[in-house]
Design an enzyme around this catalytic site. Structure first.
Site, PDB file in Angstrom:
ATOM      1  N   GLU A  40     -15.114   8.257 -48.036  1.00  0.00           N
ATOM      2  CA  GLU A  40     -16.063   7.657 -47.094  1.00  0.00           C
ATOM      3  C   GLU A  40     -15.665   6.214 -46.779  1.00  0.00           C
ATOM      4  O   GLU A  40     -15.750   5.766 -45.635  1.00  0.00           O
ATOM      5  CB  GLU A  40     -17.469   7.699 -47.716  1.00  0.00           C
ATOM      6  CG  GLU A  40     -18.592   7.754 -46.715  1.00  0.00           C
ATOM      7  CD  GLU A  40     -19.912   8.110 -47.395  1.00  0.00           C
ATOM      8  OE1 GLU A  40     -20.283   9.298 -47.373  1.00  0.00           O
ATOM      9  OE2 GLU A  40     -20.554   7.217 -47.968  1.00  0.00           O
ATOM     10  N   GLU A  68     -12.794   6.239 -44.448  1.00  0.00           N
ATOM     11  CA  GLU A  68     -13.275   6.607 -43.117  1.00  0.00           C
ATOM     12  C   GLU A  68     -13.967   5.412 -42.448  1.00  0.00           C
ATOM     13  O   GLU A  68     -13.736   5.140 -41.258  1.00  0.00           O
ATOM     14  CB  GLU A  68     -14.251   7.783 -43.258  1.00  0.00           C
ATOM     15  CG  GLU A  68     -14.578   8.469 -41.944  1.00  0.00           C
ATOM     16  CD  GLU A  68     -15.652   9.550 -42.123  1.00  0.00           C
ATOM     17  OE1 GLU A  68     -15.982   9.910 -43.264  1.00  0.00           O
ATOM     18  OE2 GLU A  68     -16.164  10.010 -41.088  1.00  0.00           O
ATOM     19  N   CYS A 115     -24.131  11.727 -48.234  1.00  0.00           N
ATOM     20  CA  CYS A 115     -24.189  12.292 -49.589  1.00  0.00           C
ATOM     21  C   CYS A 115     -25.447  13.112 -49.812  1.00  0.00           C
ATOM     22  O   CYS A 115     -25.516  13.899 -50.743  1.00  0.00           O
ATOM     23  CB  CYS A 115     -24.220  11.195 -50.637  1.00  0.00           C
ATOM     24  SG  CYS A 115     -22.938  10.019 -50.442  1.00  0.00           S
ATOM     25  N   SER A 122     -20.735  10.062 -41.623  1.00  0.00           N
ATOM     26  CA  SER A 122     -19.418  10.307 -42.214  1.00  0.00           C
ATOM     27  C   SER A 122     -19.219  11.816 -42.356  1.00  0.00           C
ATOM     28  O   SER A 122     -20.169  12.558 -42.579  1.00  0.00           O
ATOM     29  CB  SER A 122     -19.383   9.653 -43.595  1.00  0.00           C
ATOM     30  OG  SER A 122     -18.344  10.199 -44.363  1.00  0.00           O
ATOM     31  N   LYS A 140     -30.193  20.132 -52.875  1.00  0.00           N
ATOM     32  CA  LYS A 140     -28.855  20.520 -53.355  1.00  0.00           C
ATOM     33  C   LYS A 140     -28.760  22.030 -53.550  1.00  0.00           C
ATOM     34  O   LYS A 140     -27.689  22.608 -53.461  1.00  0.00           O
ATOM     35  CB  LYS A 140     -28.538  19.806 -54.680  1.00  0.00           C
ATOM     36  CG  LYS A 140     -28.333  18.312 -54.533  1.00  0.00           C
ATOM     37  CD  LYS A 140     -26.937  17.984 -54.029  1.00  0.00           C
ATOM     38  CE  LYS A 140     -26.783  16.486 -53.795  1.00  0.00           C
ATOM     39  NZ  LYS A 140     -25.621  16.163 -52.941  1.00  0.00           N
ATOM     40  N   GLU A 197     -28.020  23.137 -50.187  1.00  0.00           N
ATOM     41  CA  GLU A 197     -26.684  22.672 -49.779  1.00  0.00           C
ATOM     42  C   GLU A 197     -25.586  23.596 -50.319  1.00  0.00           C
ATOM     43  O   GLU A 197     -24.684  23.998 -49.587  1.00  0.00           O
ATOM     44  CB  GLU A 197     -26.447  21.242 -50.273  1.00  0.00           C
ATOM     45  CG  GLU A 197     -25.109  20.656 -49.817  1.00  0.00           C
ATOM     46  CD  GLU A 197     -24.807  19.292 -50.434  1.00  0.00           C
ATOM     47  OE1 GLU A 197     -25.046  19.110 -51.651  1.00  0.00           O
ATOM     48  OE2 GLU A 197     -24.330  18.413 -49.705  1.00  0.00           O
ATOM     49  N   CYS A 230     -32.130   8.961 -55.181  1.00  0.00           N
ATOM     50  CA  CYS A 230     -32.109  10.154 -56.043  1.00  0.00           C
ATOM     51  C   CYS A 230     -32.984   9.987 -57.293  1.00  0.00           C
ATOM     52  O   CYS A 230     -33.466  10.973 -57.846  1.00  0.00           O
ATOM     53  CB  CYS A 230     -30.689  10.472 -56.468  1.00  0.00           C
ATOM     54  SG  CYS A 230     -29.546  10.493 -55.088  1.00  0.00           S
TER      55      CYS A 230
END
Lengths: 159, 588
Positions: free
Chosen positions: B284, B287, B310, B330, B369, B372, B514
């Site tokens: 990242e 980038e 993320c 990103s 998650k 995901e 988180c």
């Protein structure tokens, strides 16, 4: 959501209503009211347009539609029948009248007959308590209705 | 400031005008019980519908009891929070709520953590005198969240989280009276709605109506399967909260004990998602610098700001709400997915095993998650990069199942090579951490000089939207940070309107990042818990010798042996992804 195609002119009319109310989410009830006049009922597709037009969530629109008994998600019949279940009508036997309509038409309250001819709903007070129990069919008002009168009322509309 | 004086339980109190009885009572240490009210100080979460009526109190001269949460203090008011009348009314209210609640507490996922159960115990309810009709609903099982609405008590906390805090707008109260319940539009399943699976509704639900989809059974099945090599990796925020499930004070770091417990449970390799977080920074950060240098060179096609990617709740959110801006975030995968991609390629090769023989389990503070890792683009020939994602709570449950005395475990270290990490990766667990980690690396790569200080304290904090300008040796870099999706929406709308002057923006879906994730131990409305976890994260960072991602020796080795260079061909194949316009996804 059922697969239905909305009439394009009516959709434009509804979008214009949203513009008229300045896309203000606080006007949701007014816009839903207008939408129900335009479409006759509020299917999911109409609620999606209202949500986008007023920039509120679809869940919120659905919450309001399901909260108020005035709003309906099923199309009304050609002859919409409403039985008043307000206090005065209720104590004078409105429930028996309602049951009789449902029995003769094979419906449940809130439903429309399969041929689309009649729909049965209950409402709260039409402001004619002196005539209790009151039934309306379309714009016509029937007062002091007894269960025995139901068959005759339906016959007037070709049932 | 205008104040009012009153007495509560015969104690004199002076509070600002407009203060409710509930708040005023708190100032003298009287906690009036509530079920629906919840306020997370310093965040925009405040749920106060006045619905449950458990907080009723007696006010002298008032005919009926007053709901403390909705009644403002008035001059010379005399409040009694525990008169016989109050206590009896409170019991009756509870009995009525319980009369329409299933009594399967013994096997309910929320047992032991249930506010309703606790209240029933506090009030000493031993029978439910009111027996009547009960609501029945079809259980809604999405990949991340399970809704069992017969357990709903209409506190509306989930609605506040979903609509006001996150502005996701999936949940609303529907119907009326006894039939009323919280549901998505047209009572569709969550999986068919625009739900981001952030799990904040689960985090605040007082009962078992909203819980995570439990994958711990499948993890155990994999562990006992002799044909499978089972690899676990743990996200940064887990180690800052897991101890709470074992009676430790919030903010206790339990990294070593957690590793030890995972080994005892029987995982073949205990690795760290932090390793992949360092890897994320390499990708990242590269980038960001790539886009930045092109932008500075005058390339108008380059999109800035770059947004972090993320957080899977955040990714879902922008796919639904900002599909016109899919080229802004990103392309780097999240650490969870990077970990799985490397485990099932590089590490599988090292072991001489096929990817199908490996089962990758991640322990996450997060419910999104779970969704995901089930996304199709993260599968190779149907085999996912990460097979199972369990929450901090599910791990705690597994440790308890295994009869492991967590508090007395010796500290152990992660396995290598995918267990090494720097302080930069640890701070991924809190709001501001990902961008600080990126700055530590990007600064040094760009300026070719050492950071004057590793601690970029201007990026830290708990405010919902923050900004700072970091001097990259003469080049000012504007950074924005948002946590909570409602705050993210504000920053994104500025970007869409062309009003944003940020070069980079960090977004985390959950309040606090988180550490406040939907899979963490329940905070029960205590924002201090989140703050303590945040402190723990920064202290773990400080305790590390290496604090910049590019200094992670195993990450360096991974590039030498396998990946080549950051954002190179192989990295793109394994560590980057693309996003989808979900606005018009068929919702039927």
């Amino acid at each position: 959501m059922a697969d239905i195609t909305l009439d394009a002119d009516k959709v434009e009319e509804l979008k214009a209503v949203c513009v008229k109310f300045n896309h203000d989410g606080g006007e949701l009830i007014n816009v839903l009211h207008a939408a129900q006049i335009i479409f006759g009922y509020l299917p999911a597709e109409v609620q999606v347009i209202v949500a986008e037009g007023l920039n509120v969530s679809i869940a919120h629109v659905y919450g309001v539609v399901t909260f108020y008994s005035f709003f309906t998600m099923t199309p009304k019949g050609e002859h919409p029948i409403s039985i008043c279940m307000g206090t005065a009508c209720y104590v004078r036997g409105a429930e028996k009248v309602l049951d009789e309509f449902n029995k003769l038409l094979g419906t449940k309250t809130g439903e429309t007959t399969p041929d689309g001819k009649f729909s049965v709903s209950s409402l709260r007070c039409v402001g004619a308590c002196g005539l209790a129990p009151v039934v309306t069919v379309g714009e016509k008002v029937y007062g002091r209705v007894a269960a025995a009168d139901v068959k005759g009322i339906l016959a007037e509309y070709g049932a | 400031m205008e104040t009012v004086q009153l007495t509560i339980d015969n104690k004199k109190v002076e509070v600002a005008k407009g203060t409710t009885i509930l708040e005023a009572a708190k100032t003298i240490g009287v906690d009036i019980p509530t079920l629906c009210h919840m306020k997370l100080e310093d965040t925009n979460f405040e749920n106060n519908p006045g619905g449950c009526r458990v907080c009723v109190v007696e006010v002298a001269g008032r005919r009926n009891l007053a709901p403390a949460c909705k009644s403002e203090c008035t001059p010379n008011m005399e409040v009694n929070t525990h008169s016989v009348r109050v206590v009896n009314a409170r019991r009756t209210v509870m009995e009525l709520i319980l009369s329409d609640h299933p009594s399967d507490c013994l096997v309910c996922a929320k047992a032991g953590n249930c506010d309703l159960q606790d209240m029933a115990q506090t009030l000493g309810i031993r029978q439910i005198p009111f027996q009547g009709e009960k609501n029945e609903y079809k259980s809604d099982e999405s990949p991340a969240i399970i809704r069992e609405m017969e357990k709903c008590i209409m506190c509306r906390r989930c609605e506040t989280a979903c609509n006001k805090v996150q502005t996701v707008g999936v949940l609303s109260a529907i119907n009326r009276g006894f039939e009323s319940v919280v549901a998505p539009a047209f009572e569709m399943d969550l999986d068919h709605s625009n739900c981001t699976f952030c799990g904040q509704c689960v985090a605040v639900c007082p009962t078992g109506a909203l819980t995570e989809r439990d994958h711990s059974r499948e993890v155990l099945d994999a562990i006992v399967d002799p044909t499978k090599t089972v690899i676990v990796n743990t996200a940064p925020a887990v180690r800052a909260a897991l101890g709470e499930e074992f009676g430790m004070e919030a903010g206790t770091r339990v990294t070593g004990k957690m590793v030890s417990a995972l080994r005892k449970i029987g995982f073949d390799y205990v690795f760290d998602t932090d390793f992949a977080a360092d890897l994320t920074i390499m990708e990242e950060g590269t980038e960001l610098l790539g886009r930045l240098s092109k932008h500075l060179a005058g390339d108008k096609d380059v999109k800035l700001p770059i947004l972090t990617s993320c957080c899977p709740g955040w990714v879902n959110f922008f796919e639904y709400n900002f599909p016109d801006m899919l080229d802004v975030p990103s392309t780097a995968k999240s650490p969870q997915q990077m970990f799985g991609a490397i485990a099932k390629s590089y590490f599988a090769e090292k072991l001489g095993k096929k990817r199908e023989d490996l089962v990758v389990v991640s322990v996450m503070p997060c419910l999104a998650k779970k969704y995901e890792c089930s996304r199709d683009e993260f599968k190779t020939d149907g085999n996912p990069e990460v097979d199972l994602s369990i929450s901090t709570r599910e791990l705690a449950q597994m440790i308890k199942n295994y009869n492991i005395n967590f508090n007395q475990l010796e500290d152990e270290d992660f396995d290598q090579p995918l267990g090494e990490s720097t302080g930069a990766s640890v701070i991924f667990g809190t709001t501001g951490g990902v961008i600080e980690a990126a700055v530590r690396t990007a600064y040094e790569v760009h300026t070719k000089k050492e950071c004057p200080s590793v601690d970029f304290k201007e990026l830290r904090g708990m405010e919902g939207i923050r900004s700072a300008t970091i001097d990259f040796d003469g080049l000012p870099i504007n950074i924005g940070i948002a946590h909570g999706l409602g705050n993210a929406r504000k920053l994104l709308e500025d970007v869409r309107a062309g009003k944003s002057n940020f070069h980079a923006i960090e977004i985390m879906a959950c309040p606090g990042g988180c550490i406040g994730g939907g899979g963490q131990p329940y905070h029960h409305g205590k924002v201090e818990t989140l703050k303590a976890r945040q402190k723990a994260i920064y202290s773990e960072d400080e305790s590390k010798t290496l604090r910049k991602s590019h200094e992670n020796p195993f990450v360096q080795k991974l590039y030498e042996e396998f990946l080549g260079e950051p954002c190179g061909h192989k990295s793109h194949e394994l560590l980057h992804t693309h996003y989808y316009d979900k606005k018009n996804v068929d919702k039927k």
